[in-house]
Structures are given as C-alpha cells and as structure tokens.
Design an enzyme around this catalytic site. Structure first.
Site, short mmCIF file in Angstrom:
data_model
loop_
_atom_site.label_atom_id
_atom_site.label_comp_id
_atom_site.label_asym_id
_atom_site.label_seq_id
_atom_site.Cartn_x
_atom_site.Cartn_y
_atom_site.Cartn_z
N LYS A 70 0.85 -1.19 0.00
CA LYS A 70 0.00 0.00 0.00
C LYS A 70 0.88 1.23 0.00
O LYS A 70 1.87 1.31 0.73
CB LYS A 70 -0.89 -0.02 1.26
CG LYS A 70 -1.77 1.19 1.43
CD LYS A 70 -3.24 0.82 1.26
CE LYS A 70 -4.10 2.01 0.95
NZ LYS A 70 -4.02 2.46 -0.44
N GLN B 190 7.43 3.99 3.59
CA GLN B 190 6.03 3.56 3.70
C GLN B 190 5.90 2.26 4.53
O GLN B 190 4.89 2.06 5.20
CB GLN B 190 5.45 3.37 2.30
CG GLN B 190 3.93 3.33 2.23
CD GLN B 190 3.30 4.71 2.24
OE1 GLN B 190 3.79 5.61 1.57
NE2 GLN B 190 2.22 4.87 2.98
N LYS C 139 5.24 2.19 -3.28
CA LYS C 139 5.06 3.56 -3.80
C LYS C 139 5.16 3.49 -5.31
O LYS C 139 5.76 2.57 -5.87
CB LYS C 139 6.14 4.49 -3.24
CG LYS C 139 5.80 5.96 -3.35
CD LYS C 139 4.85 6.43 -2.25
CE LYS C 139 4.39 7.84 -2.47
NZ LYS C 139 3.61 8.34 -1.32
N GLY D 297 -3.48 8.15 -3.68
CA GLY D 297 -3.00 9.43 -4.20
C GLY D 297 -1.68 9.86 -3.55
O GLY D 297 -1.20 9.23 -2.61
N ASP D 298 -1.09 10.90 -4.09
CA ASP D 298 0.09 11.55 -3.52
C ASP D 298 0.21 12.87 -4.27
O ASP D 298 -0.76 13.32 -4.90
CB ASP D 298 1.35 10.68 -3.70
CG ASP D 298 2.55 11.22 -2.89
OD1 ASP D 298 2.46 11.24 -1.66
OD2 ASP D 298 3.55 11.64 -3.50
P1 NDP Z 1 -0.32 18.13 -3.48
O1 NDP Z 1 0.10 17.88 -4.86
O2 NDP Z 1 -1.76 18.24 -3.16
O3 NDP Z 1 0.37 19.46 -2.92
C1 NDP Z 1 1.77 19.59 -2.89
C2 NDP Z 1 2.09 21.01 -2.46
O4 NDP Z 1 3.49 21.12 -2.30
C3 NDP Z 1 1.70 22.04 -3.49
O5 NDP Z 1 1.42 23.26 -2.84
C4 NDP Z 1 2.97 22.15 -4.35
O6 NDP Z 1 3.09 23.39 -5.02
C5 NDP Z 1 4.04 22.02 -3.29
N1 NDP Z 1 5.25 21.41 -3.89
C6 NDP Z 1 5.33 20.21 -4.51
N2 NDP Z 1 6.58 19.98 -4.95
C7 NDP Z 1 7.29 21.07 -4.59
C8 NDP Z 1 8.64 21.44 -4.74
N3 NDP Z 1 9.52 20.64 -5.37
N4 NDP Z 1 9.03 22.64 -4.23
C9 NDP Z 1 8.14 23.45 -3.58
N5 NDP Z 1 6.85 23.14 -3.40
C10 NDP Z 1 6.43 21.97 -3.90
O7 NDP Z 1 0.36 16.98 -2.59
P2 NDP Z 1 -0.03 16.49 -1.14
O8 NDP Z 1 -0.50 17.63 -0.31
O9 NDP Z 1 -0.89 15.28 -1.28
O10 NDP Z 1 1.37 15.95 -0.61
C11 NDP Z 1 2.32 16.81 0.05
C12 NDP Z 1 3.34 15.95 0.78
O11 NDP Z 1 2.67 15.12 1.73
C13 NDP Z 1 4.16 15.00 -0.09
O12 NDP Z 1 5.43 14.84 0.49
C14 NDP Z 1 3.38 13.70 0.05
O13 NDP Z 1 4.19 12.57 -0.23
C15 NDP Z 1 2.99 13.76 1.51
N6 NDP Z 1 1.86 12.92 1.88
C16 NDP Z 1 0.63 13.07 1.32
C17 NDP Z 1 -0.42 12.30 1.72
C18 NDP Z 1 -1.79 12.51 1.22
O14 NDP Z 1 -2.71 11.88 1.75
N7 NDP Z 1 -2.03 13.39 0.26
C19 NDP Z 1 -0.23 11.22 2.72
C20 NDP Z 1 1.08 11.20 3.31
C21 NDP Z 1 2.09 12.00 2.87
P3 NDP Z 1 2.76 23.46 -6.58
O15 NDP Z 1 1.27 23.43 -6.69
O16 NDP Z 1 3.36 24.74 -7.02
O17 NDP Z 1 3.43 22.26 -7.19
#
Ligand code: NDP
Length: 444
Positions: A90, A111, A126, A165-166
């Site tokens: 997962k 993970q 992943k 998702g991610d």
């Molecule tokens: P989203 O795509 O919804 O949002 C990501 C956010 O981070 C956006 O604001 C994006 O900005 C910014 N971002 C992404 N890459 C970069 C970068 N290289 N430099 C600066 N800003 C960046 O993703 P999530 O919110 O789902 O995920 C965020 C983090 O949380 C990740 O590390 C993910 O692995 C982790 N995570 C998520 C889970 C989930 O349920 N969604 C569960 C557990 C962990 P922009 O729009 O400009 O790209």
C-alpha cells in the site's frame, strides 16, 4: 564493523546514484541499531537488513499519452512493491516531473514503517510517474491515467497492492485510473483508495492526512505540557495535506500564518483563510498569487521564506528536503517549540539534527502523516464489508490511531533510552512488527 554499518556501506556502493533512497535508508538503519544489536548474529544469518532494503519488486514501464493537439508523448511509470510482510502493498502514486527511481524507492521504504505504525495490516509500496499534471486539460490527464493503468493493472489488486494518491494524484486522477482498472478487469473492487464517495471512497479520506497531522501534534504538545490553543503555526505547501492541516489547526485554536506553493509563499497576519485557499487551489486550480484578492492584508512573496516567520509550530507539508539547515536555525532563533512533518522527509538530515540538538519536539513524517494511509486502510475495510461509515466514525477512528501512534513512538524512544527522540522512536516502533513478521515467515 557492525551489521548496520555493513548494510549502509553496501547501500552506498550499490546505490550511489540514488541520494534520496540512501538518505532514507541511512537515517532509518542508524536508528535501528539498538534493536539489531540485540540479536545481530541471528539477523545477519537471515540477511534481514539486506531483505529489508531491497524491494520485493520494481516495475518500470512506458506510459504513452496524447495531448490536445494530437501529439503523442511518453513518460516513465513506476511501482515499487517494497515489503508485504504484514499485509498487501500500500502506498501512493506521485505524478511530478521530479519523480525518479530514487524518490520512489525512498518513499516506498519509508512507507513500510509508516504503514506498520498505523497498527493496520498493510505493507509498503510507492509508485508514480515523471508526468506533470500542471497545466494539462482534463482530457490529457485522462489519457495519461488510462494509459498508466493499462500497464499497472497487471500488478495490483485488492489483496495484492492497493495504490492511493500523492503529489499530483488527487480524486480526479484516482477516478480515471479506477475507471480504467474496472474496465480492463471487469472487477469493481477496492483496488485504489482515495476514490470518490459515489464509488467506494471513504468520508474523511480527503481531510485525513492534514487532520491526522494535527491530532498527533496536539497529543505530542499535550504530553509535553503545552496547549495547542493560542499557538501560531507556519505551514508550507497549499495542496491536500497543507489545506486540511491549516483547517484542523485553526479548529483547534491555533493561528496559521503562512502557506506556499512551488513559486512563492503567503503571509497572512490574521490567519490563513481556508475557504479562500480551497477556492483557489481545489476549485479554480490557480496559483497563490490569487490569495491577496481575497485577503488584502496578506503579503505574497516569490521564492522560499515560510520558515523565516516567527511561530511556535512548524508544519512542513509540501515536499522532501524543503526544511533545510538555514531554515532550522531561523525557526530555533525565533523560539519555535515543535516541528511536525506533514510531507514525506521534508527536513534534511542536517536540519533534523539541529532541531533535536536544540530540544525542538520533532514528529517525523512516518508517524505524523500516517493519517492518510490509515484512513486509506479504513477505506479498504469499508470496501471489503461493502458498507460506508459516517464522517464522524472515520474521523474518530483516525484520531484514535494518531494518538496511538504518538504513544507507540514515544514509548519506543523511552524503552531504548532515547528520551524524546521521536524520529528514532517511530523507526523502531514501526520496524519491530515488520521484523517479527519477516522472521516468522523465513527467508523469502
Ligand atoms: P499536493 O500535490 O496536493 O500538494 C503539494 C504542495 O506542495 C503544493 O502546494 C505544491 O506546489 C508544493 N510542492 C510540490 N513539490 C514542490 C517542490 N519541489 N518545491 C516546492 N513546493 C512543492 O500533494 P499532497 O499535499 O498530497 O502531498 C504533500 C506531501 O505530503 C508529499 O510529500 C506527500 O508525499 C505527503 N503525503 C501526502 C499524503 C496525502 O494523503 N495526500 C499522505 C502522506 C504524505 P505546486 O502546486 O506549485 O506544485
């Protein structure tokens, strides 16, 4: 040389070109020393660590898709099935141009322990692609997602591997992928989580990672004699995790002063307006430059800067290695008391050390953001039962899971004489269950 050091050396030699994977494995293995040392010879004979750091399976494939002008493109798809000792694989699917084998391996490795920490029966995996969903039309996204699933379906299933998702993969992408899977296999099963409510999704999954982060942060502060109410917080990111972290922090009485995207960041002295942020990001899919139109008192700055603001709590919720040594120094200098990681590995190794040396309470990602995958596992349970639980039921279970995770990592840190080193505590607590399962199942 100890067994842990031998394994780290082997990894450095074999995977020199995979820096994120090396960073994650080194950090975890380093903190597992006290557990490994107890039965070093036995574990070595069973090649336990070699089996832990080498994925069960690495699937890399071509994903062709067609853009709005009829032009064909090709991206690379990945699914790393890392370890299924305690349950089906997962883990999420990341769609971002920075995706490569090192990043997917680091995320898959982490993970394993995160999933174990939830207390639920799920293994670690992943996947994703270097496809960039930004600026693409719905049709282009659909074309990519259908073609991605045309290969991935061979390797996944409700009892085999259940992706989610991610970054870059939200409800829309999961919907397109689920549609393709169902059509190819003629099977309506819980093969993906993060699905829409109309076709097997769980209430509260959207909110789960951000809410869970705050439930754990609240418990960590409480157990250290601190009330979250009235505290200020800095959040980075403005995606799924960030938005619901801001929402729950605000509900718990904290004031969130910042958020960001990959172009710039917002400072709002009155506290981030979650409704405005949702409209900008979730409805209109715009950039943060729009925020000032909703809140004239706020400031928008190009580039990085979230961690320079004076706050009590820092919640990195964007991406890996976004909180660096200079940021850690700024937070400490400004009197920050706690950092809880919403994103995966957002704090560099150097910054982690600096924060810990300065007695900042640090909740590591694999514990602090486990609410997302925990609720995904609750979605799997609902799919198996063919029942839907209410928002309140799921949210209450999530809160219970996060509080448990905090106590498990805190107890493990204490048991091995590591005080408030929650980073080590989380690694050990997550590892012990996987270790027992791997040893019981023999060399395989
Ligand atoms: P989203 O795509 O919804 O949002 C990501 C956010 O981070 C956006 O604001 C994006 O900005 C910014 N971002 C992404 N890459 C970069 C970068 N290289 N430099 C600066 N800003 C960046 O993703 P999530 O919110 O789902 O995920 C965020 C983090 O949380 C990740 O590390 C993910 O692995 C982790 N995570 C998520 C889970 C989930 O349920 N969604 C569960 C557990 C962990 P922009 O729009 O400009 O790209």
């Amino acid at each position: 040389m100890s067994y842990v050091d031998e394994t780290i050396e082997m990894l450095k030699e074999k995977y020199a070109a995979q820096p994120e994977f090396l960073q994650a494995t080194t950090e975890v293995l380093d903190s597992l020393r006290p557990v490994i040392e107890q039965k070093e010879e036995e574990y070595k004979r069973e090649a336990l660590l070699e089996r832990l750091v080498e994925p069960d399976r690495q699937i890399i494939f071509r994903v062709p898709w067609i853009d709005r002008n009829g032009q064909a493109h090709v991206n690379t798809g990945y699914r790393i099935q890392f370890n299924n000792a305690i349950g089906p694989y997962k883990g999420g699917l990341r769609l971002h141009p920075s995706v490569n084998i090192s990043i997917i391996k680091f995320l898959g490795f982490e993970q394993i322990f995160k999933n174990s920490l939830t207390g639920l029966p799920i293994g670690g995996a992943k996947g994703g692609s270097d496809f960039d969903p930004k600026g693409k039309t719905d049709r282009e996204i659909m074309s990519f997602c259908k073609n991605f699933m045309l290969e991935l379906y061979k390797y996944i299933g409700a009892d085999t591997d259940v992706p989610a998702g991610d970054i870059g993969t939200g409800a829309r992408e999961i919907g397109y992928m689920f549609g393709a899977y169902k059509r190819i296999k003629n099977l309506h099963e819980g093969v993906l989580t993060g699905k829409g409510i109309a076709y097997g999704g769980s209430l509260a999954r959207t909110e789960a990672t951000g809410y869970g982060l705050l439930y754990l942060t609240e418990e960590m502060l409480k157990c250290n004699g601190i009330d979250i109410k009235g505290k200020t917080a800095a959040v980075s990111g403005s995606g799924n995790v960030a938005i619901y972290a801001i929402e729950k922090a605000t509900q718990l009485g904290a004031k969130v002063l910042t958020c960001s995207d990959s172009n710039g960041w917002v400072y709002d002295p009155d506290g981030i307006d979650v409704a405005a942020l949702k409209e900008i990001k979730e409805v209109n899919r715009q950039r943060l430059t729009e925020y000032k139109k909703y809140r004239p008192n706020s400031e928008y700055h190009e580039g990085r800067g979230v961690w320079t603001v004076k706050v009590d709590i820092a919640l990195p919720c964007a991406t890996q290695n976004e909180l660096r040594i200079e940021d850690a120094k700024a937070l400490v200098a400004n009197g920050c008391i706690a950092v809880a990681e919403g994103a995966n590995m957002p704090t560099t190794a150097e910054a982690v050390k600096y924060l810990q040396d300065n007695n900042i309470l640090l909740a590591p990602a694999k514990a602090a953001n486990a609410g997302g995958v925990a609720t995904s596992a609750l979605e799997m349970s609902q799919n198996s039962e063919r029942l839907n639980w209410t928002f309140e039921e799921v949210d209450a279970k999530l809160r219970g899971i996060m509080i448990n995770i905090f106590h498990n990592m805190s107890d493990a840190a204490e048991k091995y004489g590591m005080g408030k080193n929650y980073v080590a505590g989380a690694n050990i607590a997550g590892f012990e269950k996987v270790l027992n399962a791997m040893m019981a199942q023999g060399v395989c």
